[in-house]
Enzyme design. Structure first.
Site, PDB file in Angstrom:
ATOM      1  N   GLU A 415      48.048  97.043  76.585  1.00  9.53           N
ATOM      2  CA  GLU A 415      46.846  96.419  77.153  1.00  9.53           C
ATOM      3  C   GLU A 415      45.569  96.901  76.468  1.00  9.53           C
ATOM      4  O   GLU A 415      44.700  97.500  77.088  1.00  9.53           O
ATOM      5  CB  GLU A 415      46.762  96.727  78.659  1.00  9.53           C
ATOM      6  N   GLU A 485      57.459  94.194  80.403  1.00 10.47           N
ATOM      7  CA  GLU A 485      57.324  94.519  81.830  1.00 10.47           C
ATOM      8  C   GLU A 485      57.725  93.285  82.620  1.00 10.47           C
ATOM      9  O   GLU A 485      57.292  92.174  82.324  1.00 10.47           O
ATOM     10  CB  GLU A 485      55.875  94.903  82.184  1.00 10.47           C
TER      11      GLU A 485
HETATM   12  C1  IPT Z   1      50.452  95.919  83.537  1.00  6.90           C
HETATM   13  C2  IPT Z   1      50.243  97.234  82.869  1.00  6.90           C
HETATM   14  O1  IPT Z   1      50.685  97.215  81.563  1.00  6.90           O
HETATM   15  C3  IPT Z   1      50.894  98.368  83.574  1.00  6.90           C
HETATM   16  O2  IPT Z   1      50.370  99.565  83.092  1.00  6.90           O
HETATM   17  C4  IPT Z   1      50.719  98.260  85.049  1.00  6.90           C
HETATM   18  O3  IPT Z   1      49.357  98.276  85.342  1.00  6.90           O
HETATM   19  C5  IPT Z   1      51.279  96.969  85.510  1.00  6.90           C
HETATM   20  O4  IPT Z   1      50.678  95.902  84.882  1.00  6.90           O
HETATM   21  C6  IPT Z   1      51.078  96.745  86.981  1.00  6.90           C
HETATM   22  O5  IPT Z   1      51.548  97.770  87.774  1.00  6.90           O
HETATM   23  S1  IPT Z   1      48.984  95.001  83.314  1.00  6.90           S
HETATM   24  C7  IPT Z   1      48.996  93.689  84.466  1.00  6.90           C
HETATM   25  C8  IPT Z   1      47.613  93.418  84.916  1.00  6.90           C
HETATM   26  C9  IPT Z   1      49.556  92.464  83.873  1.00  6.90           C
END
Ligand code: IPT
Length: 953
Positions: A415, A485
């Site tokens: 990010e 993720e």
């Molecule tokens: C994404 C991040 O990469 C991770 O660090 C964490 O924040 C996760 O989401 C949520 O728990 S960013 C998200 C806004 C797509």
């Protein structure tokens, strides 16, 4: 005391990575060079600003006797000095890079140490810091060594010339905020301190400096090629392979390859004139070929997790046992890959990954997410002034970790938008290490990367990507896809992961994903059990978004992890009761089935009646076979089923013999219908109506008792304490059901009594269930009948008005005496399940206490439902479902559960509240991803369902 100039702390806001440190190199433990851990109890002083105190504390002779003591490694904010701050992506300070606030908690650390008497006097010595957040300045015996940033990266200083046999004074000044903080905006607690090891390493004359082990595997010949490049010439020996070559020379021999499933390591030694360094060599070749990530010629399917380092008391200061526990838990839950979100982990973690076998995406310590608030303007990754800092971070990661076979992919960070700095990092990494691939999610065009990576993409889009219908740039179209993720494991959930896995297994281009995330970052706290964002009075925070892991903060597996284990299990069973066979498929990428033993068992009404071994042939990866099951035992008219299991045949490094790896169940004879033939009519008198064993209030029609069992408040219930996934993230564009339910008033339904009709062989109670201010309603009719012993309730529900949202749940609830404790049931278990989190729900007889049914989500919310329940017994009652139902019971109401903010808010009352649900809405992953898929919606539709109650002894 000297007068300090304002420039004395300029380094804090300098974009440069630091001064004085040695170039990065491989991390290794020498066989023979001395080392001295400086971990332990240090003296500590906290100041409110970077320049509140001068540097005289670093001078030998300074008396810190009145200072506090602090554990190193550790974070001061978890040791009674200041407090932690949690923000997801917002910087907790004004965004004005590289400037930081004047209020800059600064911890002076002081440690006085003697050298062991046998500490060698020749050669040099380096002082290594494995991790300091966020910026440190270091002095040894009054000499300023330099300063550094890059919190989760190692920094070494040459100190040999400064050491003395006794009374060495090591002074470390640590600033919470620095220019580096702009590069470390990961979604986690801001936790300053010296949180990883501090070590003194003797460097004998002629010692090993840096080295790079290249160990590839040619799957077409079965041969491995080893070449060790070393800054200092020496010899490389690998006894098991009869290898004895000079550094820089390559040698090819037949080997067993390393994979995460078969982590074959060869012990070797790199010997230079002055030192011997143990090598743990894993031969494997990582390539991008035919648009796929392949290792040793085979495409990988990542069944991964994102792992932050976390311990509920120590924060990111992890001890070796905790790291090992993480790896063992991953292996035991069929996880095969880790993304080290969002920074390189403690180096010992990677050694564990080599040893036990996990594919690793090693991610650089880089995130600038907060700049999204200003449309990425001034983003450091697109500003050349910051590029040296980015390259320094890339180099410190790659050089430290390059000798781990488990690391197959480098990740630039997380990010951070896009920019020239990221491109420079990717170019440097590709050039330095062509033997691995490069990952970064934030660049939709994949300019710098070797794979197309996304987070939280909806199933439907993932399917389109799988089919190659997603368009995109020419380069991206040629690349494999990973979900770096998905499955946001916040609170109850994640739902829908089985549906993702199905897509991953259908389309070659989809090479799997990594659940967000491994563990809840709850902080152990006397007030709350576990604390989350806001519990320390932070002016900005993101609440319990920091508790979104598959493990609870104390590392107990959540139902989400149990579900994931089942969804990704490496053996698949498909039964066919008709021809009495089970199809067994080996879903490993590399391993055969020789490590496993297979067993079958046969259940009648959820109880094992026979079991035996299942003769499964030694299938290779991807192969399957039909295996004949024995003749099913005689079972009368009971409900019957097969259960088959794959167990470890013998002890492994990560679990003992008998550990269950995979399982499946297949129905044989269906459940016989639940029959209650009504006999006798309801009788009225004394303000009561009696029917069979039951007694009702004659005016309200409310059930009072069944035999000797008192029952209170039985009525329709549609509310559940909304889960984090029901509530959804504010930025989600699709409907968020939690808020919609609350807006409609489903948490405050009123029950209007329309009629109590004791007529014929039934007592019928007509009601209308609806929230204030709305026209929507559920016309609800309770129809009671009895055969004299048993009491049957049929609930008919007809929606009225314009229902535009699904229901949270649909069923009845009632209260029993608080003495009800033991629960037995025949249905899904042992843990909770919901429509889209039910893969791991195993059908059989189970037992628990009421407390044991609860799932302790750090922020309390709906939990604990058991699926497919045929019957349940508690508090002297037996409840049979027609059809099967979802069962929950707790010592507080759903309203209390809904209002609770922490586990400590849940105080048992003197009633056990039971929910028998005909339906539950799906869970989804909308706290950061898609909501439930439509097939898991609980639509507001006409419904009818029955329960049969009877007394049990
Ligand atoms: C994404 C991040 O990469 C991770 O660090 C964490 O924040 C996760 O989401 C949520 O728990 S960013 C998200 C806004 C797509």
């Amino acid at each position: 005391m000297s007068i300090r100039t304002t420039t004395a702390v300029d380094y804090v806001e300098d974009v440069s990575p630091g001064t004085g440190a040695l170039p990065p190199r491989a991390w290794y433990a020498s066989s023979d060079a001395a080392s001295l851990s400086l971990n332990g109890s240090w003296r500590f002083r906290l100041s409110p600003t970077a320049d509140a105190e001068d540097d005289s504390f670093a001078e030998p002779g300074f008396d810190a006797g009145h200072w506090a003591q602090i554990a190193v490694p550790g974070h001061w904010a978890l040791q009674g000095h200041g407090s932690p701050i949690y923000t997801n992506h917002l910087y907790p300070f004004p965004v004005d890079p590289p400037r930081v606030p004047t209020e800059n908690p600064t911890g002076d650390h002081l440690h006085v140490f003697d050298l062991p008497s046998d500490w060698p006097s020749d050669g040099g010595t380096v002082l290594r810091f494995d991790g300091v957040e966020s910026c440190a300045r270091v002095w040894l015996n009054g000499t300023d060594l330099g300063e550094f940033k890059g919190s989760r990266l190692p920094h070494e200083f040459a100190v040999g010339h400064l050491l003395q046999p006794g009374g060495n004074v090591l002074a470390v000044r640590v600033h919470q905020w620095s220019a580096g903080s702009y590069l470390e905006d990961q979604d986690q607690w801001w936790l300053p301190g010296v949180f990883r090891d501090v070590t003194l390493l003797h460097r004998p004359a002629g010692c090993v400096l840096d080295f790079f082990v290249h160990a590839s595997y040619d799957h077409t010949t079965g041969e491995g090629t080893l070449k060790v490049e070393s800054d200092v010439d020496g010899r490389v020996t690998v006894p098991a392979l009869d290898i004895d070559v000079a550094t820089g020379e390559s040698v090819t021999v037949p080997v067993e390859p390393w994979t995460a499933e078969t982590p074959r390591l060869y012990d070797g030694v790199l010997a230079t004139e002055g030192e011997r360094v143990p090598l743990r060599i894993g031969f494997r070749t990582v390539v991008l070929e035919d648009g796929l990530i392949k290792v040793n010629g085979t495409p990988l399917l990542f069944k991964g997790v994102n792992r932050h380092e976390w311990h509920p008391e120590k924060g990111r200061a992890l001890d070796p046992e905790t790291m090992r526990e993480d790896v063992l838990l991953m292996k035991r839950h069929n996880v095969n890959a880790v993304r080290t979100s969002h920074y390189p982990p403690h180096p010992a973690f990677l050694e564990l990954c080599d040893t036990y076998g996990l594919w690793v995406i090693d991610e650089c310590d880089l995130e600038t997410h907060g700049f999204v608030e200003q449309a990425w303007r001034d983003n450091p990754v697109d500003d050349d002034r910051w590029t040296p800092a980015l390259l320094d971070r890339a180099a410190r990661m790659v050089e430290r970790d390059k000798n781990h076979p488990s690391v197959v992919i480098w990740s630039l960070g997380n990010e951070a938008g896009t920019g020239r700095g990221l491109t420079a990092m990717a170019e440097w990494i590709h050039h330095r290490d062509a033997s691995r691939l490069v990952h970064y999610e934030g660049d939709i065009d994949c300019r710098d990367t070797d794979m197309y990576s996304r987070m939280y993409a909806f199933h439907e889009e993932v399917e389109r990507i799988g089919r190659g219908l997603d368009g995109g740039t020419g380069k991206r179209r040629e690349l494999p896809f990973v979900l770096c993720e998905f499955g946001h494991a916040m609170g109850n959930g994640p739902g829908g992961i089985a549906d993702y896995q199905r897509l991953f297994e259908t389309y070659d281009r989809l090479q799997g994903g990594f659940i967000w995330e491994w563990i809840d970052h709850g902080i152990k706290d006397e007030r709350y059990g576990f604390a989350y964002g806001g519990d320390f009075g932070e002016e900005l925070h993101d609440g319990n978004f920091v508790c979104d892991g598959l493990l609870f903060p104390d590392r107990k597996p959540s139902p989400g992890l149990v579900e994931y284990k089942k969804v990704i299990e490496p053996i698949r069973f498909e039964g066919d009761a008709a021809d009495g066979t089970v199809r067994v498929r080996n879903a490993y990428d590399f391993a055969d089935l020789s490590a496993l033993a297979f067993v079958w068992s046969f259940q009648v009404d959820g109880v094992d009646v026979e079991s035996g071994r299942l003769p499964v042939p030694p299938l290779g990866p991807g192969e399957s076979a039909h295996v004949k099951l024995p003749r099913p035992p005689e079972a009368g008219d009971g409900e019957t089923q097969w259960t088959v299991r794959a167990l470890l045949a013998s002890d492994t490094a990560w679990a003992s013999a008998g550990h269950q790896v995979a399982w499946g169940q297949f129905p044989v004879a269906a459940r016989p219908p639940v029959r209650v033939v009504p006999s006798g009519a309801p009788r009225s008198g004394d303000g009561r109506i009696t029917l069979g064993p039951a007694s009702f209030d004659a005016r309200t029609g409310a059930l009072m008792s069944i035999g000797a069992v008192d029952v209170t408040g039985l009525r329709l219930d549609v509310w559940r304490a909304t889960t984090d996934n029901d509530d959804g993230a504010p930025w989600q564009s699709d409907v968020r059901h939690g808020p919609a339910w609350r807006k409609l008033g489903l948490h405050r339904m009123r029950h209007r009594l329309d009629a109590v009709e004791p007529t014929g062989d039934a007592l019928t109670v007509r009601t209308r269930v609806a929230p204030a201010a709305r026209e929507v309603a559920l016309a609800t009719v309770y129809r009671w009948t009895s055969d004299g012993d048993r009491l049957r309730l049929t609930v008919s529900v007809a929606p009225e008005g314009d229902w535009t949202v699904p229901l949270p749940r649909l069923g009845v609830r009632f209260g029993l005496s608080g003495a009800a404790d033991r629960v037995r049931w025949f249905g899904g278990g042992p843990g909770e399940a919901y429509p889209d989190t039910r893969a791991a729900s195993e059908l059989r007889r189970w037992e628990s206490t009421v407390d044991g049914l609860q799932t302790p989500y750090v922020r309390p919310q709906e939990n604990g439902a058991r699926a497919d329940v045929r019957w349940a017994e508690l508090g002297g009652l037996r409840i049979e479902g027609d059809p099967e139902f979802w069962f929950s019971a707790r010592r507080w109401t759903n309203e209390r559960l809904d209002a609770a903010r922490h586990l400590t808010d849940l105080v048992p009352g003197d009633t056990v509240w039971v929910n028998l649900d005909h339906g539950q809405h799906g869970i989804g992953s909308q706290s950061c991803g898609p909501g439930p898929l439509p097939q898991y919606f609980l639509a507001a539709e006409p419904a009818e369902f029955s329960f049969v109650f009877s007394e049990v002894g």
